[in-house]
Structure formats: C-alpha cells, structure tokens
Scaffold this motif. Structure first.
Motif, PDB file in Angstrom:
ATOM      1  N   ALA A  62       0.821  -1.212   0.000  1.00  0.00           N
ATOM      2  CA  ALA A  62       0.000   0.000   0.000  1.00  0.00           C
ATOM      3  C   ALA A  62       0.853   1.259   0.000  1.00  0.00           C
ATOM      4  O   ALA A  62       0.343   2.357  -0.221  1.00  0.00           O
ATOM      5  N   GLY A  63       2.161   1.111   0.249  1.00  0.00           N
ATOM      6  CA  GLY A  63       3.067   2.257   0.240  1.00  0.00           C
ATOM      7  C   GLY A  63       3.891   2.388  -1.025  1.00  0.00           C
ATOM      8  O   GLY A  63       4.727   3.295  -1.135  1.00  0.00           O
ATOM      9  N   LYS A  64       3.655   1.521  -2.015  1.00  0.00           N
ATOM     10  CA  LYS A  64       4.447   1.595  -3.249  1.00  0.00           C
ATOM     11  C   LYS A  64       4.316   2.935  -3.949  1.00  0.00           C
ATOM     12  O   LYS A  64       5.261   3.432  -4.556  1.00  0.00           O
ATOM     13  N   PHE A  65       3.121   3.524  -3.871  1.00  0.00           N
ATOM     14  CA  PHE A  65       2.898   4.769  -4.594  1.00  0.00           C
ATOM     15  C   PHE A  65       3.762   5.910  -4.054  1.00  0.00           C
ATOM     16  O   PHE A  65       3.980   6.906  -4.754  1.00  0.00           O
ATOM     17  N   ILE A  66       4.275   5.785  -2.832  1.00  0.00           N
ATOM     18  CA  ILE A  66       5.172   6.817  -2.304  1.00  0.00           C
ATOM     19  C   ILE A  66       6.471   6.829  -3.097  1.00  0.00           C
ATOM     20  O   ILE A  66       7.024   7.890  -3.406  1.00  0.00           O
ATOM     21  N   THR A  67       6.963   5.635  -3.464  1.00  0.00           N
ATOM     22  CA  THR A  67       8.137   5.554  -4.332  1.00  0.00           C
ATOM     23  C   THR A  67       7.817   6.121  -5.712  1.00  0.00           C
ATOM     24  O   THR A  67       8.654   6.783  -6.333  1.00  0.00           O
ATOM     25  N   HIS A  68       6.600   5.893  -6.195  1.00  0.00           N
ATOM     26  CA  HIS A  68       6.196   6.458  -7.481  1.00  0.00           C
ATOM     27  C   HIS A  68       6.232   7.988  -7.429  1.00  0.00           C
ATOM     28  O   HIS A  68       6.639   8.644  -8.387  1.00  0.00           O
ATOM     29  N   ILE A  69       5.784   8.552  -6.315  1.00  0.00           N
ATOM     30  CA  ILE A  69       5.813  10.004  -6.153  1.00  0.00           C
ATOM     31  C   ILE A  69       7.250  10.506  -6.209  1.00  0.00           C
ATOM     32  O   ILE A  69       7.550  11.518  -6.861  1.00  0.00           O
ATOM     33  N   ALA A  70       8.151   9.791  -5.531  1.00  0.00           N
ATOM     34  CA  ALA A  70       9.559  10.182  -5.551  1.00  0.00           C
ATOM     35  C   ALA A  70      10.107  10.170  -6.969  1.00  0.00           C
ATOM     36  O   ALA A  70      10.841  11.084  -7.378  1.00  0.00           O
ATOM     37  N   LYS A 223       1.899  20.333  -2.920  1.00  0.00           N
ATOM     38  CA  LYS A 223       3.165  20.904  -2.479  1.00  0.00           C
ATOM     39  C   LYS A 223       4.359  20.086  -2.957  1.00  0.00           C
ATOM     40  O   LYS A 223       5.503  20.559  -2.889  1.00  0.00           O
ATOM     41  N   ILE A 224       4.107  18.863  -3.427  1.00  0.00           N
ATOM     42  CA  ILE A 224       5.231  17.971  -3.710  1.00  0.00           C
ATOM     43  C   ILE A 224       5.317  17.514  -5.159  1.00  0.00           C
ATOM     44  O   ILE A 224       6.334  16.962  -5.562  1.00  0.00           O
ATOM     45  N   LEU A 225       4.283  17.750  -5.958  1.00  0.00           N
ATOM     46  CA  LEU A 225       4.300  17.320  -7.351  1.00  0.00           C
ATOM     47  C   LEU A 225       3.708  18.398  -8.246  1.00  0.00           C
ATOM     48  O   LEU A 225       2.827  19.164  -7.837  1.00  0.00           O
TER      49      LEU A 225
END
Length: 364
Positions: A62-70, A223-225
């Motif tokens: 469920a946290g994979k998308f955080i790497t996608h954001i990075a 703020k981040i993308l």
C-alpha cells in the motif's frame, strides 16, 4: 457508518478477537477529517491500551505509490524521463538475456529459479558476486524485452518533511517515536492471533500523516508534485487494445487487489473457485492502471456505490486506501494482520468502504 463500527467492535472484542485493532479514516481535499474511527487494542499485551486513532502502521504494498511520487519528482526536476531505460543508471541490466517474452520477474519466479540452478545461472552468480545489491537481486535473465538506503533519505527530505509527516519513516526501527505508536503486527492461526514472527522494515506512517499525504494529492495544488505529475496518478496508463490491458481485465487468479471493490461471487473454473473475468462490455468492472494504483474506470451493477475515477490499492498487512480527485475524498482502512486478504478482515473492510462511499463519496 454504524454497520462498520458494529462489525469492527465485535471483531476486536478481547473475548473473540478476530482482529487486534483497526482504524478507518476519510479526509477531504482540504485535509479535513470527515470521519475517523478506531477500535481494538494497540498490542496483544494484557494491559495494552486502546488502539490510537493516529497509530503508526506498516504499509506493505500500500506504500508503493510513495516511491512512485519520488520518481515523478525526479521527472519534474528533469533528472530522468519516464521512458528512459533503467540501464542508463544500472548498465549491468542492459546485458541480461531473455528467457521468454512475458516480463521482468522477481527471483522467486519458477522459471528464474530453474535458471539459477543451471550451470549458466551459477556462472552468472559468480560474475555478479561483487555487484550492487539491486543488480544481484535482478541479475537473472529478463522475462521480457526491455540506491537502496538513499531512497528513505530522499523521501524524508522531499515528501515527508515538506508535508509535515513527522511520524513517518522508511526506517521505522531507527525512530523510537514511530515505533512507540506502532499497531502491533499479528498473524492469524487456526485458533488465535499471535505476534507476527518476522521483523518489519517497511515504510511506516501514522494514520494522521496518511491523511495529510492524500489531501495533498487530491487537493487543488500539491506541495510535492507538479500538476502534470498529479494527473498521471489519476490517468489510465494502459492503452486500449494493448496486451497489458487485456491481461488486467482478463485476470482469473481470484485476487481482489483492493477490497474496496465489491467483486462478483466466485465461479467454478476447472473445479477452482475463481472470480469472473472482468467484463469488457460494460456489465462489470472496467479497470486500468495509473502511476498510483488500480483505476476503476467503470462500475456497473455493483452495490458498493464507488464512483468511476477511484484509484485504489492495498498492502500485505490488510491496509487498503482509495482516493477520488473529483469527489475530493480519500479513504483508508488500516490494520496490521497477516495474511493479506484475510477473510474476516475483508468483510469489515467492505463494511467500511461501502458506508464511506455512501456517506461521503457521492457528491456531484
């Protein structure tokens, strides 16, 4: 939400304890908490306190998308392109052979395991003995044509800190404040719940932080993308007529992927209970992928009330999230129980999502 709260209360009662503890959360695009409910205990200890509504939880997939954001931040900063070959940074991957045209697989693929046991696999292992860990992990023949520790530092500096996510970490074992609020990971046995026999080293976030992150993604200005990258989180990426899309919609493994989907009942296929093939003619689910997760493009004849445009995914500890940009809400159900898609937890998850979509997700 009464049905969800009743089901969760019954499941977390110490006398029965089908679930140790769980939390449901709904936030809007402004970051306002529309709904939050927790039930159960923080751990299996006899004197454990009630589960904290802002507990920290390990996300798993469920946290994979955080790497996608990075990765998308790196695209925004012109450091890389989405279509750049990975071998540009890991040239060792450019020399890999191809076993068969079906995809870059992990080391646990049966065909890869057979290759590793062959003389060619042994020779390749010796040749890559001093290679980077990532190279060694995938240093096996490709299944299709084609910075480990620093990722946590990058995410902390470029995602968690800018958003004020101060109870989140890729290295929770180094953060006493994060561990202190961690909902205990447990495993279901035939007779009871027991402590999970393994060490958790996954990305861990607080429920409060999770709401902050999703509010940023569905809000009017991230703020981040960049706006272009935000769009990619909600835009279907598999083209009509592509083999990838046909494979997704023809999935027969019986995996629900995200239990916020009220899937049809399984049918018998060669004697095995299997979910029906996704209907391509508008009679069932129409699915796609975005750069964040699974996209529900169409929902027909299903009682859940989930609007098309929902992006959702889940993780091994039975963590499930869903977000809808146009409706301006994000939903999270979090517990810490192995195995994934646990039958008893799934029933409670469905009560949460059904109630949450009906109550908060049907705005025009």
């Amino acid at each position: 939400m009464d049905s969800f709260e009743s089901a969760l209360s019954e499941a977390t009662t110490p006398a029965s304890r089908d679930v140790l503890g769980a939390i449901g959360l709904v936030v809007d695009a402004a970051g306002k908490v529309l709904y939050q409910h927790a039930s159960g205990n923080q751990s299996l200890a006899p004197d454990a306190p009630p589960v904290d509504a802002h507990a920290t939880v390990t996300l798993g997939s469920a946290g994979k998308f955080i790497t996608h954001i990075a990765a998308l931040q790196c695209v925004d900063r012109k450091l890389l392109g989405l279509d750049d070959p990975v071998s540009q940074w890991l040239p060792e991957l450019d020399a890999l052979q191809i076993i068969e045209p079906s995809g870059l697989g992990g080391s646990d693929e049966p065909i890869v395991e057979r290759w590793r046991a062959s003389p060619a696999g042994a020779a390749h292992a010796a040749a890559t003995a001093d290679a980077h860990m990532i190279v060694k992990l995938f240093a096996h023949p490709l299944l299709f044509e084609p910075g480990e520790g620093r990722l946590g530092e990058y995410v902390q500096a470029n995602i968690f800190t800018p958003l004020g996510m101060d109870k989140s970490s890729f290295l929770p074992q180094t953060r006493e404040d994060v561990l202190a609020k961690l909902l205990q990971m447990v495993e279901r046995t035939p007779t009871s719940l027991v402590p999970f026999d393994g060490e958790t080293r996954d990305v861990t976030v607080s429920v409060r932080d999770f709401g902050v992150l999703f509010a940023d993604l569905i809000g009017p200005a991230s703020k981040i993308l960049s706006a272009e990258s935000i769009n990619l989180l909600f835009t279907p990426q598999l083209a009509d007529g592509s083999k990838a899309l046909a494979d997704l919609r023809g999935e027969k493994k019986g995996e629900t992927y995200a239990t916020s989907l009220q899937l049809p009942a399984p049918v018998e296929v060669d004697g095995v209970p299997t979910l029906p093939v996704w209907d391509l003619e508008g009679k069932g689910l129409t699915l796609n992928w975005t750069l964040a997760g699974l996209l529900v493009e169409g929902v027909h004849g299903l009682p859940l009330g989930m609007p098309p445009g929902t992006v959702t995914w889940n993780g091994m500890p039975n963590v499930v999230w869903a977000m809808h940009r146009e409706r301006g809400i994000a939903l999270l159900f979090a517990t810490q129980l192995i195995p994934v898609d646990d039958e008893k937890v799934v029933k409670i998850q469905l009560e949460f999502f059904k109630g949450a979509w009906a109550t908060y997700g049907n705005a025009a």
